[in-house]
Write a protein that holds these residues in place. Structure first.
Motif, PDB file in Angstrom:
ATOM      1  N   LEU A 136       6.814  -9.440  -1.334  1.00  0.00           N
ATOM      2  CA  LEU A 136       7.406  -8.102  -1.286  1.00  0.00           C
ATOM      3  C   LEU A 136       8.428  -8.009  -0.155  1.00  0.00           C
ATOM      4  CD1 LEU A 136       4.209  -5.899  -1.828  1.00  0.00           C
ATOM      5  CD2 LEU A 136       5.972  -6.443  -3.511  1.00  0.00           C
ATOM      6  N   LEU A 137       8.043  -8.530   0.994  1.00  0.00           N
ATOM      7  CA  LEU A 137       8.964  -8.491   2.137  1.00  0.00           C
ATOM      8  C   LEU A 137      10.171  -9.392   1.906  1.00  0.00           C
ATOM      9  CD1 LEU A 137       6.558  -8.463   5.226  1.00  0.00           C
ATOM     10  CD2 LEU A 137       7.785  -6.543   4.201  1.00  0.00           C
ATOM     11  N   ALA A 138       9.948 -10.521   1.227  1.00  0.00           N
ATOM     12  CA  ALA A 138      11.068 -11.438   0.953  1.00  0.00           C
ATOM     13  C   ALA A 138      12.089 -10.742   0.054  1.00  0.00           C
ATOM     14  CB  ALA A 138      10.558 -12.721   0.313  1.00  0.00           C
ATOM     15  N   ALA A 139      11.601 -10.027  -0.962  1.00  0.00           N
ATOM     16  CA  ALA A 139      12.518  -9.313  -1.855  1.00  0.00           C
ATOM     17  C   ALA A 139      13.203  -8.170  -1.103  1.00  0.00           C
ATOM     18  CB  ALA A 139      11.756  -8.781  -3.073  1.00  0.00           C
ATOM     19  N   TRP A 140      12.431  -7.487  -0.244  1.00  0.00           N
ATOM     20  CA  TRP A 140      12.999  -6.418   0.576  1.00  0.00           C
ATOM     21  C   TRP A 140      14.105  -6.968   1.495  1.00  0.00           C
ATOM     22  CZ3 TRP A 140      12.638  -6.657   5.923  1.00  0.00           C
ATOM     23  CH2 TRP A 140      13.234  -5.591   6.590  1.00  0.00           C
ATOM     24  N   LYS A 162       0.819  -1.223   0.000  1.00  0.00           N
ATOM     25  CA  LYS A 162       0.000   0.000   0.000  1.00  0.00           C
ATOM     26  C   LYS A 162       0.851   1.270   0.000  1.00  0.00           C
ATOM     27  CE  LYS A 162      -3.814   2.063   2.660  1.00  0.00           C
ATOM     28  NZ  LYS A 162      -4.647   1.893   3.858  1.00  0.00           N
ATOM     29  N   PHE A 163       1.885   1.267   0.827  1.00  0.00           N
ATOM     30  CA  PHE A 163       2.625   2.514   1.037  1.00  0.00           C
ATOM     31  C   PHE A 163       3.994   2.550   0.359  1.00  0.00           C
ATOM     32  CE2 PHE A 163      -0.120   2.218   4.854  1.00  0.00           C
ATOM     33  CZ  PHE A 163      -0.831   3.397   4.696  1.00  0.00           C
ATOM     34  N   TYR A 164       4.553   1.376   0.085  1.00  0.00           N
ATOM     35  CA  TYR A 164       5.954   1.368  -0.335  1.00  0.00           C
ATOM     36  C   TYR A 164       6.205   0.615  -1.642  1.00  0.00           C
ATOM     37  CZ  TYR A 164       6.432   2.862   4.533  1.00  0.00           C
ATOM     38  OH  TYR A 164       6.309   3.538   5.723  1.00  0.00           O
ATOM     39  N   GLU A 165       5.159   0.175  -2.321  1.00  0.00           N
ATOM     40  CA  GLU A 165       5.389  -0.638  -3.513  1.00  0.00           C
ATOM     41  C   GLU A 165       6.215   0.122  -4.553  1.00  0.00           C
ATOM     42  OE1 GLU A 165       2.144  -3.027  -5.035  1.00  0.00           O
ATOM     43  OE2 GLU A 165       3.735  -4.400  -5.630  1.00  0.00           O
ATOM     44  N   GLY A 166       7.126  -0.607  -5.177  1.00  0.00           N
ATOM     45  CA  GLY A 166       7.989   0.008  -6.188  1.00  0.00           C
ATOM     46  C   GLY A 166       9.239   0.624  -5.578  1.00  0.00           C
ATOM     47  N   LYS A 167       9.270   0.680  -4.257  1.00  0.00           N
ATOM     48  CA  LYS A 167      10.454   1.213  -3.592  1.00  0.00           C
ATOM     49  C   LYS A 167      11.389   0.072  -3.193  1.00  0.00           C
ATOM     50  CE  LYS A 167       8.206   5.343  -1.799  1.00  0.00           C
ATOM     51  NZ  LYS A 167       7.799   6.107  -0.616  1.00  0.00           N
ATOM     52  N   ALA A 168      12.664   0.357  -3.164  1.00  0.00           N
ATOM     53  CA  ALA A 168      13.625  -0.667  -2.760  1.00  0.00           C
ATOM     54  C   ALA A 168      13.519  -0.931  -1.257  1.00  0.00           C
ATOM     55  CB  ALA A 168      15.044  -0.221  -3.115  1.00  0.00           C
ATOM     56  N   PHE A 169      13.326   0.174  -0.514  1.00  0.00           N
ATOM     57  CA  PHE A 169      13.268   0.074   0.949  1.00  0.00           C
ATOM     58  C   PHE A 169      12.064   0.850   1.477  1.00  0.00           C
ATOM     59  CE2 PHE A 169      17.751  -0.274  -0.271  1.00  0.00           C
ATOM     60  CZ  PHE A 169      18.054  -1.508   0.294  1.00  0.00           C
TER      61      PHE A 169
END
Lengths: 226, 226
Positions: free
Chosen positions: A189-193, A143-150
């Motif tokens: 998403l968290l796994a990639a993060w 919701k808030f951080y998609e597309g961001k690396a961190f």
């Protein structure tokens, strides 16, 4: 201010909360003395500098003690120049603070309850609750951080530190219990993060080895526990 | 920014946490729409704006929701000019944040446990714990704030809001249970502070009437309960 700061961090190797402070100080490029505490025999310095909670971490800056990891990380960010830890925008700050509090109030207690569980049933119950709590974080990332690396955007910020400080614990638990708290199937998403986080300079420098968690868990439950 | 801000506060009359937000907005001189929630039948707006905790307060600023009272108060302070709520100095900020967290994690839960207690024994146990927790706050006032009118110094700040928002509850409990949470004998510094706090413009404007707490307590325990 550099050069005349006297910084001492009271921590415990396996405390993700102390790791947060190390990460924040490392991001700022500030040098500090690290003092390992023995929680079964707390030092006079710890008792004196954190008389209310008597817990690590405590950061002592020019003789003044600050405790509670989220508060220390904000202090470090406000006190030292360099890499910004909290977002500049007030709304983004509020979102980061919200999920940091969520992590500490919901995710970590469930996770730690799982670690400390004395029976398989209890562990499975806590595991389900941990997954539910982590699932909310995955949704928050979308919701808030998609597309961001961190969480911090292109580089590590407040929420990265708060969450990332626990990754070595998740890895230790994965090795001992064969449970993936963060996985590419359930929380992609968290796994990639987490993968990206682990490759950062600060994580490589500060994050304790998951072997230490494995060792701790074997001591806690005995070698018969898988 | 004034003039084009759309601010809506979702609260409940008796929620000290919602009162905090009203106080912060009042200190900033910002006008807002207050929406009373019915917690037994939560509005779609509440469920949509705080899907994680489903609790009041929620502040919706130009369509963006912020929840958790401590986070909202910091947001209001960072977003709006005027009266500074948090101290400017990072160390003082860390002290204010520490005691705010202490109030929410230790003092209020014990106090509320006392309010909700179903037996006299349980109430007395919780009362003892509330007094112990409040005693730490009295010591904190002596250590960090002695000689000051408010935790914020000459005027109301973060910790005044956090703590002061509960004074109408303490007064309601005093009237019903004849227990003084803050008293001139046991906590003289806090008692004098509470007196000063109650005389401020913002307290007079925003603080709910303790009669409402009395009414709530009578409904909760039945009129037989003293």
């Amino acid at each position: 201010m550099a050069g005349k700061d006297d910084l001492k961090l009271l921590g415990v190797l396996l405390s993700p909360f102390a790791v947060r402070v190390s990460m924040a100080l490392s991001l700022k490029g500030v040098s500090y003395e690290y003092v390992e505490e023995d929680l079964s025999n707390k030092s006079e310095l710890l008792l004196k500098t954190n008389p209310v909670h008597k817990k690590v971490p405590v950061l002592i800056h020019n003789g003044k003690p600050i405790s509670e990891s989220l508060i220390i990380v904000q202090y470090v960010d406000e006190q030292f120049v360099g890499h910004s830890i909290l977002p500049a925008d007030p709304y983004e700050r509020s979102i980061a603070r919200f999920w940091a509090a969520y992590f500490d109030d919901k995710v970590f207690p469930e996770f730690y309850g799982m670690v400390k569980a004395k029976t398989v049933d209890e562990r499975e119950k806590k595991m389900t609750e941990t997954f539910a709590a982590i699932g909310q974080l995955e949704e928050a990332f979308a919701k808030f951080y998609e597309g961001k690396a961190f969480f911090g955007g292109d580089s590590i910020g407040y929420l990265d530190i708060v969450f990332g400080s626990c990754l070595f614990w998740f890895e230790g638990v994965r090795r001992v219990y064969e449970v993936e708290i963060i996985s590419s199937t359930k929380t992609p998403l968290l796994a990639a993060w987490a993968q990206r986080f682990g490759e950062t300079e600060v994580a490589k420098k500060v994050m304790p080895d998951a072997d230490k968690v494995v060792e701790y868990l074997h001591n806690l439950h005995g070698t018969a526990t898988k």
